[in-house]
Write an enzyme that holds these catalytic residues in place. Structure first.
Site, short mmCIF file in Angstrom:
data_model
loop_
_atom_site.label_atom_id
_atom_site.label_comp_id
_atom_site.label_asym_id
_atom_site.label_seq_id
_atom_site.Cartn_x
_atom_site.Cartn_y
_atom_site.Cartn_z
NE ARG A 87 -3.33 2.85 0.92
CZ ARG A 87 -4.25 3.14 1.82
NH1 ARG A 87 -4.75 2.19 2.56
NH2 ARG A 87 -4.70 4.36 1.95
NE ARG A 96 -7.68 3.68 -1.57
CZ ARG A 96 -7.52 4.74 -0.77
NH1 ARG A 96 -7.57 4.61 0.51
NH2 ARG A 96 -7.30 5.92 -1.28
CG ASP A 99 -8.47 1.75 2.89
OD1 ASP A 99 -7.61 2.15 3.70
OD2 ASP A 99 -9.39 2.45 2.46
CG ASP A 101 -10.87 2.44 6.72
OD1 ASP A 101 -9.73 2.95 6.71
OD2 ASP A 101 -11.68 2.56 5.78
N1 ROI Z 1 -15.07 2.74 -2.45
C1 ROI Z 1 -15.53 1.49 -2.18
N2 ROI Z 1 -16.58 1.05 -2.85
N3 ROI Z 1 -14.93 0.68 -1.27
C2 ROI Z 1 -13.85 1.09 -0.58
O1 ROI Z 1 -13.32 0.33 0.26
C3 ROI Z 1 -13.35 2.39 -0.81
N4 ROI Z 1 -12.27 2.86 -0.14
C4 ROI Z 1 -11.81 4.06 -0.34
C5 ROI Z 1 -12.43 5.02 -1.34
C6 ROI Z 1 -11.38 5.41 -2.35
C7 ROI Z 1 -12.94 6.22 -0.58
N5 ROI Z 1 -13.54 4.43 -2.05
C8 ROI Z 1 -14.00 3.19 -1.78
O2 ROI Z 1 -10.77 4.47 0.36
#
Ligand code: ROI
Length: 172
Positions: A87, A96, A99, A101
């Site tokens: 990443r 990416r 991710d 979170d």
């Molecule tokens: N959009 C979707 N559908 N799923 C994600 O995990 C995701 N993650 C992000 C951004 C780019 C905001 N858009 C996303 O970080």
């Protein structure tokens, strides 16, 4: 470290470099985290990108972890896993490989320079709400000032029609 494990939920997302494999690998890595137990994982979901549309669809999931790590130590571990997946923080809201979170850390509301919990994107993100609802339908999301919002209501209000559960045959 906390003595009493805290129930946390972590959102996973990927839209690069074999996203399903990225998520499977990340779930293995989460299950190997020190002082933590991965106790539940959602199905995988496919969702249209939120943000710039000229990027592939995302694969998303949510995992539940019981951890004795502090929120900050957990965040550092999550960032370490993201980095192992190559990443790089490039384009804002761009594609990416992985991710992770920190969505919820027990009942705690945290607002520091590097961490906001509950994750402020939860209410409008179907790709977080639907998998979270699948594994924790009775969850109440703290909103600060001792308020709470039920996950069930947030799901009912969510306008996202792009997030779809993936069948097992696509995932295995
Ligand atoms: N959009 C979707 N559908 N799923 C994600 O995990 C995701 N993650 C992000 C951004 C780019 C905001 N858009 C996303 O970080």
């Amino acid at each position: 470290m906390n003595n009493n494990p805290v129930v946390c939920y972590i959102g996973l997302g990927s839209n690069l470099d074999h996203p399903i494999e990225q998520l499977k690998q990340a779930i293995n890595e989460l299950s190997a985290l020190e002082n933590s137990l991965l106790f539940v994982q959602s199905s995988f979901y496919q969702s249209a990108p939120m943000g710039p549309q000229d990027q592939p669809d995302f694969i998303n999931a949510v995992a539940g972890l019981k951890t004795s790590l502090s929120a900050n130590d957990l965040l550092l571990q999550l960032q370490g896993i993201e980095q192992q997946h190559g990443r790089v923080r490039e384009q804002y809201w761009g594609p990416r490989t992985l991710d992770l979170d920190l969505l919820l850390y027990g009942e705690q509301v945290i607002n520091t320079d590097n961490l906001q919990v509950p994750h402020p994107g939860i209410p409008e993100r179907g790709f977080v709400l639907y998998p979270l609802y699948e594994i924790a339908p009775d969850l109440e999301i703290p909103t600060g000032k001792s308020g709470r919002e039920s996950l069930k209501e947030l799901v009912a209000k969510c306008a996202d029609k792009t997030t779809k559960i993936l069948n097992d045959d696509k995932v295995s």
